[in-house]
Design a protein around this motif. Sequence first.
Motif, PDB file in Angstrom:
ATOM      1  N   ASN A  31       0.867  -1.178   0.000  1.00  0.00           N
ATOM      2  CA  ASN A  31       0.000   0.000   0.000  1.00  0.00           C
ATOM      3  C   ASN A  31       0.898   1.221   0.000  1.00  0.00           C
ATOM      4  O   ASN A  31       1.300   1.721   1.037  1.00  0.00           O
ATOM      5  CB  ASN A  31      -0.886  -0.035   1.251  1.00  0.00           C
ATOM      6  CG  ASN A  31      -2.114   0.842   1.119  1.00  0.00           C
ATOM      7  OD1 ASN A  31      -2.251   1.601   0.161  1.00  0.00           O
ATOM      8  ND2 ASN A  31      -2.996   0.738   2.078  1.00  0.00           N
ATOM      9  N   LEU A 116      -1.921   9.208   2.303  1.00  0.00           N
ATOM     10  CA  LEU A 116      -2.204   8.768   3.680  1.00  0.00           C
ATOM     11  C   LEU A 116      -3.512   7.982   3.677  1.00  0.00           C
ATOM     12  O   LEU A 116      -4.555   8.498   3.275  1.00  0.00           O
ATOM     13  CB  LEU A 116      -2.334   9.986   4.605  1.00  0.00           C
ATOM     14  CG  LEU A 116      -2.631   9.671   6.073  1.00  0.00           C
ATOM     15  CD1 LEU A 116      -1.463   8.972   6.745  1.00  0.00           C
ATOM     16  CD2 LEU A 116      -2.997  10.940   6.839  1.00  0.00           C
ATOM     17  N   SER A 117      -3.461   6.762   4.137  1.00  0.00           N
ATOM     18  CA  SER A 117      -4.691   5.966   4.191  1.00  0.00           C
ATOM     19  C   SER A 117      -5.545   6.436   5.364  1.00  0.00           C
ATOM     20  O   SER A 117      -5.032   7.032   6.320  1.00  0.00           O
ATOM     21  CB  SER A 117      -4.350   4.485   4.337  1.00  0.00           C
ATOM     22  OG  SER A 117      -3.769   4.262   5.601  1.00  0.00           O
TER      23      SER A 117
ATOM     24  N   TYR B 106     -10.940   0.693   5.130  1.00  0.00           N
ATOM     25  CA  TYR B 106     -10.015   1.329   6.063  1.00  0.00           C
ATOM     26  C   TYR B 106      -9.835   0.422   7.270  1.00  0.00           C
ATOM     27  O   TYR B 106     -10.727  -0.322   7.656  1.00  0.00           O
ATOM     28  CB  TYR B 106     -10.498   2.726   6.493  1.00  0.00           C
ATOM     29  CG  TYR B 106     -11.652   2.725   7.456  1.00  0.00           C
ATOM     30  CD1 TYR B 106     -12.956   2.663   6.997  1.00  0.00           C
ATOM     31  CD2 TYR B 106     -11.441   2.764   8.839  1.00  0.00           C
ATOM     32  CE1 TYR B 106     -14.025   2.648   7.881  1.00  0.00           C
ATOM     33  CE2 TYR B 106     -12.503   2.758   9.729  1.00  0.00           C
ATOM     34  CZ  TYR B 106     -13.791   2.692   9.242  1.00  0.00           C
ATOM     35  OH  TYR B 106     -14.846   2.657  10.110  1.00  0.00           O
ATOM     36  N   ASP B 114      -6.701  -1.293   4.081  1.00  0.00           N
ATOM     37  CA  ASP B 114      -6.633   0.145   4.358  1.00  0.00           C
ATOM     38  C   ASP B 114      -6.318   0.927   3.082  1.00  0.00           C
ATOM     39  O   ASP B 114      -5.532   1.863   3.081  1.00  0.00           O
ATOM     40  CB  ASP B 114      -5.557   0.395   5.438  1.00  0.00           C
ATOM     41  CG  ASP B 114      -5.660   1.776   6.056  1.00  0.00           C
ATOM     42  OD1 ASP B 114      -6.767   2.353   6.062  1.00  0.00           O
ATOM     43  OD2 ASP B 114      -4.625   2.289   6.520  1.00  0.00           O
ATOM     44  N   GLY B 115      -6.986   0.542   1.986  1.00  0.00           N
ATOM     45  CA  GLY B 115      -6.701   1.170   0.694  1.00  0.00           C
ATOM     46  C   GLY B 115      -7.395   2.502   0.474  1.00  0.00           C
ATOM     47  O   GLY B 115      -7.045   3.242  -0.441  1.00  0.00           O
ATOM     48  N   LEU B 116      -8.391   2.826   1.273  1.00  0.00           N
ATOM     49  CA  LEU B 116      -9.105   4.102   1.094  1.00  0.00           C
ATOM     50  C   LEU B 116      -8.223   5.236   1.602  1.00  0.00           C
ATOM     51  O   LEU B 116      -7.835   5.245   2.768  1.00  0.00           O
ATOM     52  CB  LEU B 116     -10.426   4.080   1.873  1.00  0.00           C
ATOM     53  CG  LEU B 116     -11.283   5.346   1.768  1.00  0.00           C
ATOM     54  CD1 LEU B 116     -11.844   5.523   0.356  1.00  0.00           C
ATOM     55  CD2 LEU B 116     -12.422   5.326   2.780  1.00  0.00           C
ATOM     56  N   SER B 117      -7.933   6.182   0.736  1.00  0.00           N
ATOM     57  CA  SER B 117      -7.115   7.320   1.175  1.00  0.00           C
ATOM     58  C   SER B 117      -7.978   8.254   2.022  1.00  0.00           C
ATOM     59  O   SER B 117      -9.209   8.248   1.927  1.00  0.00           O
ATOM     60  CB  SER B 117      -6.566   8.058  -0.036  1.00  0.00           C
ATOM     61  OG  SER B 117      -7.621   8.668  -0.740  1.00  0.00           O
TER      62      SER B 117
END
Lengths: 399, 399
Positions: A31, A116-117, B106, B114-117
């Motif tokens: 990631n 930033l996640s 997240y 946790d790929g959602l920024s």
Amino acid sequence: MQREKLKQAAQIIKNENIDMWLTLVRESAMNNDPVLPIISSVDFTALSAVMVTKDGRSAVLAGNNDAEGIRQTGIYDKIIVYGDDFRHALADMLDKNHVSTLAVNYSIEDVASDGLSHGLFLLLQDVIEISASKPKLISAEVIISKLRGIKSQTEKKLLIQSIETAEKIFQDARGFIREGVTEKQIHEFFTARTKHYGVLPSWQASQCPGVMLGPQSVPGHNAPTEITACKGDVMDIDFGVLQNGYCSDLQRTYYILGDGEDRACEEVQRAFDTLKEAIKRTKEYMKPGVTGEEADAAARSYVVSQGYPSWNYALGHQVGRMAHDGGMVLAPKKSHNKSRVEQPMEEGMVFTLEPGIATSRGYVGLEEMVYITRNGAEFLSTPQQEIYLLASDSPEHQG
Amino acid sequence: MQREKLKQAAQIIKNENIDMWLTLVRESAMNNDPVLPIISSVDFTALSAVMVTKDGRSAVLAGNNDAEGIRQTGIYDKIIVYGDDFRHALADMLDKNHVSTLAVNYSIEDVASDGLSHGLFLLLQDVIEISASKPKLISAEVIISKLRGIKSQTEKKLLIQSIETAEKIFQDARGFIREGVTEKQIHEFFTARTKHYGVLPSWQASQCPGVMLGPQSVPGHNAPTEITACKGDVMDIDFGVLQNGYCSDLQRTYYILGDGEDRACEEVQRAFDTLKEAIKRTKEYMKPGVTGEEADAAARSYVVSQGYPSWNYALGHQVGRMAHDGGMVLAPKKSHNKSRVEQPMEEGMVFTLEPGIATSRGYVGLEEMVYITRNGAEFLSTPQQEIYLLASDSPEHQG
């Protein structure tokens, strides 16, 4: 390269009166933060913080398994290894550096500044809670946008190399494309030449090049099909290469001559000339201070004034380590891109200019790359002046 | 493959009583969500939403430039193209599907989920604000952890292939390593064999393999050095390959025989035997329902009972498309990994077991890969039974 960029970052931070810029990552191979390759040459396998402070120093807070690999790179002024408790170790760093303004990598509009996640944002909130300094969080968009956008002379040279290689391949293709070849065969030809020159495609291999051949082909980002070149077809090829870490992104127009033709049909020729003129006028208009919205309008209003519809995508984007390199963009203002199109261009930025016109013979597209100088703009690519004419019965028209 | 995984996701969503799982991305080539390769085979170049609903259907809300490329993949049940206003288009999708529980990517602890920024999280808050259904956001960790962790039979076969190739290269190296070779030369040998078999290194090339040779070498993730193999040195090589999209991750122990020796010195032999026994006991202990914390403790307590210190990293991690594949981990509980070590293992998961012991001759490490079956666990790798002994004056000891 990364050490140079960290120095540039420190200067930006100082000018913007930010105490610290923090890039928070973990297991970055899985990631990634898109800014990481600019400020690190290794992947991290544990929670880690890359910090730049306004006194010009850089530091990394790293897990014990990663520390030696980071030290080997020689990029950072300081490497601090934490034990079990990353949160307290990071809070200590904030306190020791008296950080009251902390820039972190999030942005609603700019993907390049949004590494930033959300999970790590929540973790950072915990850290701030336990810190004594309780810094105010701000977006690092202004830092990253300048850091990616403003190219050093080394970066400019690498971009020119990458453009020249792509231009060679566009020329090579004039000896291959003829009546009867399919989009897929053209894609294979470009792929083979890309390998021949020892470089990589500038974006996803299956869509690089994008081949838009004749009236049936669908414009946009998709893979080549069995559509076959016929007499009188116009073709747009969207292509670039990744060479020594830097990308090119260009479009060139080809035309399959019909029986008895020695030039493109009038409809295609007029569209091509309109695009060429729109790019020329826009390039002459561009200089430091011009916004993305204004540059887009310059090209778009000219094309529309010639009786064509407005195209439904941006006029251009920045190019660097990625073909679409984030930050400022040349586009009409919309709900999702305000900060990206209102930004003024600066010396050292590199943009594509890529208007397009649909015709009854197929999509006509042109894409050039320009560099912003102190007083204006210069082409990095060699602009296509004439449609590449291809005889239907021989590799290339000799007329 | 992606279509299969989307069906699996739909089943998990249904079991968990979640209305929709949403993966929100934009310009994914630059800023990827680590789950995306599992549910998409193309990069997106505009704001896009991949949705799975509990009725088992998948859909993508895509920009007009990407739509045809997405359609070509044949992965999704439905593709909806939005115009200028992504926010309202996505709010409409939530409302039409009566979404009251929305899972998004997240997680504070699991990088793979946790790929959602954070910028896209803020954008999603806007979308929820304008929706009529105003869904509750929850973490998609439970979905992604199962989706990545529970391997299909096809995935298991691909992992075994990748392991077998790495094991061949470990064997090949027995004919190369001898007194006088450096860590760098060993790294070059593995790199050349990796190319020979047409595969890629499982992680960052400069650190794959990791070579820990003799007492001076620093354990952990770093690049090979000029340290040279001497008589009586023990060496740990940490290596794996990426083959057909799946990774292996193994460690093997080699020993350079001293003058007159026909076996490793007692200190090294005892460390090796202890690690081998720890792995065997832990594998026999593992089965569905055992937590990561419990499996770690099984190995760790055995090694400590033999008079060795506890190593300062996890016993093991999952393996899949990445060498460190996220989700559940086999480790002692710490402040940052609670949800990852308290999770029970399930049939179809794949773990490494990799304890280690420092000796006066160098670091001794062993790493095997195991697969969780209905009632227990089985080795996917062929466990190393004996230290690979290397004569100091010939490519390999023949004793």
